[in-house]
Write a protein that holds these residues in place. Structure first.
Motif, PDB file in Angstrom:
ATOM      1  N   UNK A  41       0.878  -1.174   0.000  1.00 14.52           N
ATOM      2  CA  UNK A  41       0.000   0.000   0.000  1.00 14.52           C
ATOM      3  C   UNK A  41       0.912   1.220   0.000  1.00 14.52           C
ATOM      4  N   UNK A  42       0.698   2.089  -0.986  1.00 11.50           N
ATOM      5  CA  UNK A  42       1.552   3.277  -1.124  1.00 11.50           C
ATOM      6  C   UNK A  42       0.678   4.514  -0.967  1.00 11.50           C
ATOM      7  N   UNK A  43       1.130   5.436  -0.114  1.00  5.23           N
ATOM      8  CA  UNK A  43       0.402   6.690   0.090  1.00  5.23           C
ATOM      9  C   UNK A  43       1.294   7.858  -0.307  1.00  5.23           C
ATOM     10  N   UNK A  44       0.683   8.875  -0.908  1.00  2.00           N
ATOM     11  CA  UNK A  44       1.456  10.094  -1.192  1.00  2.00           C
ATOM     12  C   UNK A  44       1.376  11.069  -0.020  1.00  2.00           C
ATOM     13  N   UNK A  45       0.604  10.676   1.010  1.00  2.00           N
ATOM     14  CA  UNK A  45       0.520  11.527   2.206  1.00  2.00           C
ATOM     15  C   UNK A  45       0.922  10.716   3.420  1.00  2.00           C
ATOM     16  N   UNK A  63       5.469   5.431   2.023  1.00  2.00           N
ATOM     17  CA  UNK A  63       5.011   6.798   1.771  1.00  2.00           C
ATOM     18  C   UNK A  63       5.940   7.408   0.733  1.00  2.00           C
ATOM     19  N   UNK A  64       5.322   7.907  -0.338  1.00  2.00           N
ATOM     20  CA  UNK A  64       6.089   8.631  -1.340  1.00  2.00           C
ATOM     21  C   UNK A  64       5.430  10.008  -1.420  1.00  2.00           C
ATOM     22  N   UNK A  65       6.012  10.957  -0.710  1.00  2.00           N
ATOM     23  CA  UNK A  65       5.375  12.271  -0.570  1.00  2.00           C
ATOM     24  C   UNK A  65       5.647  13.108  -1.819  1.00  2.00           C
ATOM     25  N   UNK A  66       4.557  13.466  -2.516  1.00  2.00           N
ATOM     26  CA  UNK A  66       4.730  14.221  -3.772  1.00  2.00           C
ATOM     27  C   UNK A  66       5.402  15.566  -3.540  1.00  2.00           C
ATOM     28  N   UNK A  67       5.312  16.061  -2.284  1.00  2.00           N
ATOM     29  CA  UNK A  67       5.891  17.398  -2.012  1.00  2.00           C
ATOM     30  C   UNK A  67       7.412  17.405  -2.155  1.00  2.00           C
ATOM     31  N   UNK A  68       8.017  16.219  -2.102  1.00  2.00           N
ATOM     32  CA  UNK A  68       9.471  16.147  -2.210  1.00  2.00           C
ATOM     33  C   UNK A  68       9.971  16.103  -3.648  1.00  2.00           C
ATOM     34  N   UNK A  69       9.069  16.290  -4.622  1.00  2.00           N
ATOM     35  CA  UNK A  69       9.491  16.173  -6.026  1.00  2.00           C
ATOM     36  C   UNK A  69       9.317  17.497  -6.761  1.00  2.00           C
ATOM     37  N   UNK A  98      -4.431  12.251  -6.849  1.00  2.00           N
ATOM     38  CA  UNK A  98      -3.393  12.836  -7.705  1.00  2.00           C
ATOM     39  C   UNK A  98      -3.841  12.778  -9.155  1.00  2.00           C
ATOM     40  N   UNK A  99      -3.529  13.826  -9.894  1.00  2.00           N
ATOM     41  CA  UNK A  99      -3.703  13.759 -11.341  1.00  2.00           C
ATOM     42  C   UNK A  99      -2.468  13.067 -11.895  1.00  2.00           C
ATOM     43  N   UNK A 100      -2.673  12.086 -12.768  1.00  2.00           N
ATOM     44  CA  UNK A 100      -1.565  11.246 -13.230  1.00  2.00           C
ATOM     45  C   UNK A 100      -1.102  11.680 -14.618  1.00  2.00           C
ATOM     46  N   UNK A 101       0.198  11.545 -14.857  1.00  2.00           N
ATOM     47  CA  UNK A 101       0.736  11.898 -16.174  1.00  2.00           C
ATOM     48  C   UNK A 101       0.338  10.822 -17.198  1.00  2.00           C
ATOM     49  N   UNK A 102       0.266  11.209 -18.473  1.00  2.00           N
ATOM     50  CA  UNK A 102      -0.044  10.226 -19.523  1.00  2.00           C
ATOM     51  C   UNK A 102       0.975   9.083 -19.542  1.00  2.00           C
ATOM     52  N   UNK A 103       2.226   9.380 -19.226  1.00  2.00           N
ATOM     53  CA  UNK A 103       3.254   8.329 -19.187  1.00  2.00           C
ATOM     54  C   UNK A 103       2.859   7.252 -18.163  1.00  2.00           C
ATOM     55  N   UNK A 104       2.384   7.712 -17.018  1.00  2.00           N
ATOM     56  CA  UNK A 104       1.988   6.804 -15.939  1.00  2.00           C
ATOM     57  C   UNK A 104       0.764   5.980 -16.353  1.00  2.00           C
TER      58      UNK A 104
END
Ligand code: GRF
Length: 223
Positions: A41-45, A63-69, A98-104
């Motif tokens: 289970x992966x959370x961005x928060x 946790x993969x925090x989007x704020x770090x990117x 999250x809005x996802x990129x077309x690549x994803x």
């Protein structure tokens, strides 16, 4: 017998919040209903309730925090790397905000599901319950769909329809819809795990038959 050939589907679940849909999947696995293994289970928060639910069930969490990117593309690329390390057959977005990129979305085309709290194509985006009330809808509901590059726009798999009742506010309506979320998301995941469901030429196919644009519809009349 071919039963020994049946493999348990490896599933990675992405969350951003309370994880009640994740819980429905965890419960489905525990009861033997769902032939899947939730491998991560992966959370961005950080610190969200869904992470505790997963830990309680003994599922690895990250946790993969989007704020770090620096950019959306950088985050999505790292997320892809993280997911792919688990070698999943299915990615389940369960309140992943999250809005996802077309690549994803291209990378996981045909093997990524989302749940959206409206009768798509109505009310894509946020605040769906309030918008349904404001629009004077007499029915509302929830849709499980394959994810494509179009936000909340991929082919529908299953919809549950609930009534909008006099005196409803967004909270009451959300509760009625959520009860159905916890039924139809495990159902769609089960179909996929059983090999009954696939995405074909931009449409959802169940048991070898193309589903209508709204997906398989379930009327849930109980409040
Ligand atoms: C649900 O209402 C779902 O439809 C939407 O986000 C919410 C997630 O809730 N995509 P939870 O985190 O599963 O409790």
């Amino acid at each position: 017998m071919l039963t020994s050939d049946v493999k348990t589907l490896r599933v990675v679940v992405l969350i951003s919040g309370s994880g009640s849909n994740l819980q429905a999947l965890i419960d489905g696995v525990a009861s033997g209903e769902l032939p899947i293994e939730i491998t991560a289970v992966i959370s961005n928060r950080p610190g969200v309730l869904g992470l505790s639910r997963a830990e309680e069930a003994g599922i690895p969490t990250l946790v993969l925090d989007h704020k770090g990117f620096a950019s959306r593309a950088d985050f999505d690329r790292e997320l892809m790397r993280t997911i792919d390390a688990y070698n999943p057959g299915l990615i389940v977005l369960a309140g992943f905000m999250r809005i996802l990129t077309p690549e994803f979305t291209r990378h996981y085309q045909g093997r990524m599901l989302n749940i959206h709290p409206s009768l798509l194509p109505k009310f894509q985006g946020l605040h769906t319950h309030q918008r349904a009330i404001d629009a004077g809808e007499i029915t509302h509901g929830v849709t499980v769909h394959f994810v494509t590059a179009e936000l909340d726009g991929g082919p529908a798999i299953v919809q549950a329809v609930v009534p909008v009742l006099a005196g409803d506010d967004a909270g009451l309506l959300a509760k009625r819809v959520q009860r159905q979320e916890h039924i139809i998301y495990p159902l769609a995941v089960k179909w996929f795990a059983q090999g009954k469901l696939r995405m074909l030429d931009g449409r959802a196919e169940l048991n070898g038959e193309l589903l209508p644009a709204c997906g398989y519809q379930i009327e849930a009349n109980q409040p």
